[in-house]
Write a protein that holds these residues in place. Structure first.
Motif, PDB file in Angstrom:
ATOM      1  N   UNK A 209     -67.924  67.071 -20.667  1.00  0.00           N
ATOM      2  CA  UNK A 209     -66.900  66.053 -20.895  1.00  0.00           C
ATOM      3  C   UNK A 209     -65.595  66.664 -21.374  1.00  0.00           C
ATOM      4  N   UNK A 210     -65.704  67.703 -22.208  1.00  0.00           N
ATOM      5  CA  UNK A 210     -64.494  68.296 -22.781  1.00  0.00           C
ATOM      6  C   UNK A 210     -63.634  68.970 -21.729  1.00  0.00           C
ATOM      7  N   UNK A 211     -64.212  69.312 -20.606  1.00  0.00           N
ATOM      8  CA  UNK A 211     -63.449  69.980 -19.545  1.00  0.00           C
ATOM      9  C   UNK A 211     -63.127  69.046 -18.381  1.00  0.00           C
ATOM     10  N   UNK A 212     -63.488  67.797 -18.518  1.00  0.00           N
ATOM     11  CA  UNK A 212     -63.200  66.808 -17.486  1.00  0.00           C
ATOM     12  C   UNK A 212     -61.925  66.052 -17.858  1.00  0.00           C
ATOM     13  N   UNK A 213     -61.110  65.762 -16.868  1.00  0.00           N
ATOM     14  CA  UNK A 213     -59.824  65.103 -17.125  1.00  0.00           C
ATOM     15  C   UNK A 213     -59.966  63.615 -17.433  1.00  0.00           C
ATOM     16  N   UNK A 214     -61.178  63.049 -17.271  1.00  0.00           N
ATOM     17  CA  UNK A 214     -61.443  61.626 -17.513  1.00  0.00           C
ATOM     18  C   UNK A 214     -60.592  60.737 -16.597  1.00  0.00           C
ATOM     19  N   UNK A 215     -60.205  61.250 -15.452  1.00  0.00           N
ATOM     20  CA  UNK A 215     -59.494  60.445 -14.466  1.00  0.00           C
ATOM     21  C   UNK A 215     -60.531  59.694 -13.625  1.00  0.00           C
ATOM     22  N   UNK A 216     -60.552  58.384 -13.747  1.00  0.00           N
ATOM     23  CA  UNK A 216     -61.531  57.562 -13.050  1.00  0.00           C
ATOM     24  C   UNK A 216     -60.806  56.566 -12.141  1.00  0.00           C
ATOM     25  N   UNK A 217     -61.179  56.577 -10.870  1.00  0.00           N
ATOM     26  CA  UNK A 217     -60.583  55.697  -9.873  1.00  0.00           C
ATOM     27  C   UNK A 217     -61.653  54.690  -9.446  1.00  0.00           C
ATOM     28  N   UNK A 218     -61.364  53.424  -9.607  1.00  0.00           N
ATOM     29  CA  UNK A 218     -62.343  52.380  -9.312  1.00  0.00           C
ATOM     30  C   UNK A 218     -62.063  51.749  -7.945  1.00  0.00           C
ATOM     31  N   UNK A 219     -63.131  51.569  -7.187  1.00  0.00           N
ATOM     32  CA  UNK A 219     -63.056  50.938  -5.872  1.00  0.00           C
ATOM     33  C   UNK A 219     -63.841  49.631  -5.950  1.00  0.00           C
ATOM     34  N   UNK A 220     -63.246  48.561  -5.517  1.00  0.00           N
ATOM     35  CA  UNK A 220     -63.889  47.255  -5.553  1.00  0.00           C
ATOM     36  C   UNK A 220     -64.191  46.767  -4.136  1.00  0.00           C
ATOM     37  N   UNK A 221     -65.213  45.915  -4.048  1.00  0.00           N
ATOM     38  CA  UNK A 221     -65.510  45.259  -2.785  1.00  0.00           C
ATOM     39  C   UNK A 221     -64.394  44.262  -2.457  1.00  0.00           C
ATOM     40  N   UNK A 222     -64.259  43.876  -1.210  1.00  0.00           N
ATOM     41  CA  UNK A 222     -63.208  42.909  -0.851  1.00  0.00           C
ATOM     42  C   UNK A 222     -63.294  41.652  -1.703  1.00  0.00           C
ATOM     43  N   UNK A 223     -62.162  41.225  -2.234  1.00  0.00           N
ATOM     44  CA  UNK A 223     -62.120  40.062  -3.108  1.00  0.00           C
ATOM     45  C   UNK A 223     -61.750  38.783  -2.371  1.00  0.00           C
ATOM     46  N   UNK A 224     -61.339  38.887  -1.136  1.00  0.00           N
ATOM     47  CA  UNK A 224     -60.958  37.718  -0.343  1.00  0.00           C
ATOM     48  C   UNK A 224     -61.853  37.646   0.891  1.00  0.00           C
ATOM     49  N   UNK A 225     -62.232  36.420   1.240  1.00  0.00           N
ATOM     50  CA  UNK A 225     -63.094  36.240   2.405  1.00  0.00           C
ATOM     51  C   UNK A 225     -62.394  36.672   3.691  1.00  0.00           C
ATOM     52  N   UNK A 226     -61.105  36.461   3.752  1.00  0.00           N
ATOM     53  CA  UNK A 226     -60.371  36.878   4.950  1.00  0.00           C
ATOM     54  C   UNK A 226     -60.419  38.394   5.133  1.00  0.00           C
ATOM     55  N   UNK A 227     -60.321  39.136   4.021  1.00  0.00           N
ATOM     56  CA  UNK A 227     -60.441  40.595   4.109  1.00  0.00           C
ATOM     57  C   UNK A 227     -61.833  40.999   4.568  1.00  0.00           C
ATOM     58  N   UNK A 228     -62.844  40.273   4.103  1.00  0.00           N
ATOM     59  CA  UNK A 228     -64.224  40.583   4.485  1.00  0.00           C
ATOM     60  C   UNK A 228     -64.427  40.384   5.988  1.00  0.00           C
ATOM     61  N   UNK A 229     -63.895  39.284   6.504  1.00  0.00           N
ATOM     62  CA  UNK A 229     -64.006  39.017   7.943  1.00  0.00           C
ATOM     63  C   UNK A 229     -63.170  40.022   8.735  1.00  0.00           C
TER      64      UNK A 229
END
Length: 460
Positions: A209-229
């Motif tokens: 942990x001490x050598x990790x930059x703690x940079x975390x990028x979060x990816x989410x599932x589509x939040x809109x039905x139109x995007x899903x389609x």
């Protein structure tokens, strides 16, 4: 000259190959839907390592099927388009290297080290250097990348799939060494971990942990039905330029795809997938069977094939097992349904068989008129009852026996007999039916080999 039929058949084959490649994940979608922010962050992290020789570390976190690997693949494609993977002919050394590791494949640090050397095209025998520490061996491999007369090592981009499994290696030597080199800025490397576990940081040791930059990028599932389609539309549409089909064929094919996606049954099922889990892979799998049917005779996506896939997707595994049970086993299930409706929450084989025998004796004359019904003897019915237990349609009732130091009824207690269950004969061990009464009625109505008397009994 080739006929119109042969030309259309060739276009259909190309369309099928292109569509199946996107549905299976072998080929990327033309564009990423709703993933612009994580894509920009990942591309910026990798690009700074290539252009500015920075040491960067980061984690890409998100649920399975949300597009993490697609983001990384698109970022690497953008990086190659901008900087080029290889240098000009006058300088044959690559501008940067890409190393991919997976927690599923590289189960030990030694296996990972060998594959790192293989992907970096190092042909030197590594048997001698693997004797020392992991850090020394890894540093030696990086030094081998230096070209003659050059002091700088080309940037190396490490993509770590299933990062949480790599974090479970003893001592976490691989992660510690990678993070330590990235932090020390001695060698320009970027380490990007990909994981579905949001608590992955808790798996890392303090020194890692001490050598990790703690940079975390979060990816989410589509939040809109139109995007899903839109994800399904991008996977199913074909393009005349990239997929090699005729312009007219592409327009007709895409129009049929839009018509299928707009159908009420398909739209309703896609909405259910979106509401349940937003898993894009489950959505794309819905159209695989229909895409496989494409041929010179079936040139466009067929709504009937998609609806058949929906029917298979909706049917539960338990109901599919029940569709093949014998008529006796089905009668015992209906007997248990009758006991449940009469107020019995648990019952044994004697109670079930008595319910079955009472009904069959009452309706024996009516049932035997068709020539397909008879009252089975108790040993035969007990064997059918044990089959239902093996299929886990019927399950023994859990009973606490802490006073005797025992456990509880399990799946095999009715059959094999644990110490507690062996105290009672099999016929008297209490069980429960694991399907709802409504499912029993649905099962009976779906089968064509069930006599009318049994159908009426199930619907009572």
């Amino acid at each position: 000259m080739p006929s119109q039929t042969s030309i259309a058949g060739a276009d259909t084959c190309r369309a099928r190959r292109a569509v199946l490649g996107r549905l299976y994940g072998r080929a990327p979608l033309p564009e990423l839907v709703g993933l612009d922010s994580p894509l920009d962050l990942v591309f910026s992290l990798l690009s700074r390592t290539v252009t500015s020789a920075e040491g960067n570390t980061g984690l890409l976190i998100g649920p399975r099927g949300c597009g993490k690997s697609a983001v990384v693949q698109r970022a690497l494609g953008m990086l190659e388009a901008k900087h080029g993977h290889t240098a000009p002919a006058s300088a044959p050394t690559p501008k940067y290297h890409v190393v991919r590791l997976s927690g599923f494949v590289h189960t030990t640090d030694r296996i990972a080290l060998r594959d790192i050397a293989r992907q970096l095209l190092i042909e030197q025998d590594l048997e001698n250097i693997l004797i020392g520490s992991f850090a020394d061996a890894f540093t030696y491999i990086l030094n081998l990348l230096r070209s003659s007369g050059e002091e700088a090592v080309p940037p190396v981009l490490f993509i770590l799939e299933e990062f949480d499994l790599l974090a479970q290696h003893p001592k976490q030597s691989l992660l510690y060494t990678l993070f330590d080199i990235a932090q020390s800025q001695q060698t320009p490397i970027a380490v990007l971990g990909i994981t579905a576990r949001i608590d992955v940081m808790d798996l890392l040791e303090k020194r890692v942990k001490s050598r990790f930059s703690h940079r975390q990028i979060y990816v989410q599932c589509p939040q809109k039905k139109n995007d899903f389609v839109e994800i399904a539309r991008l996977a199913l549409h074909v393009d005349s330029a990239s997929d090699g089909v005729a312009e007219g064929f592409a327009q007709q094919f895409n129009a049929q795809v839009d018509e299928v996606l707009a159908a009420e049954s398909v739209a309703r099922h896609m909405e259910q997938i979106f509401d349940f889990g937003k898993d894009a892979r489950q959505l794309l799998n819905l159209f695989v069977a229909a895409a496989c049917q494409l041929s010179a005779q079936v040139q466009f996506l067929q709504l009937a094939c998609v609806e058949a896939s929906i029917a298979r997707d909706v049917a539960s595994a338990k109901m599919q097992v029940l569709s093949s049970v014998s008529l006796l086993e089905l009668s015992l299930i209906i007997s248990m349904k009758s006991l449940v409706q009469s107020g019995s929450s648990k019952y044994n084989f004697e109670m079930v068989y008595n319910e079955y025998k009472t009904f069959m004796s009452r309706h024996l004359l009516v049932a035997s008129a068709g020539g397909a019904m008879k009252v089975y003897k108790k040993p035969v019915a007990l064997k059918a009852f044990e089959t239902l237990v093996e299929l886990e349609i019927v399950r023994p009732v859990a009973t606490s026996v802490a006073a005797d130091g025992g456990g509880s009824y399990g799946r095999n207690d009715l059959l094999a007999g644990s110490a507690q269950a062996a105290r009672a004969p099999k016929e008297y061990r209490m069980v429960q039916l694991m399907i709802e009464p409504g499912q029993v009625v649905e099962l009976v109505l779906d089968r064509v080999d069930v006599p009318a008397v049994i159908r009426r009994w199930a619907q009572q």
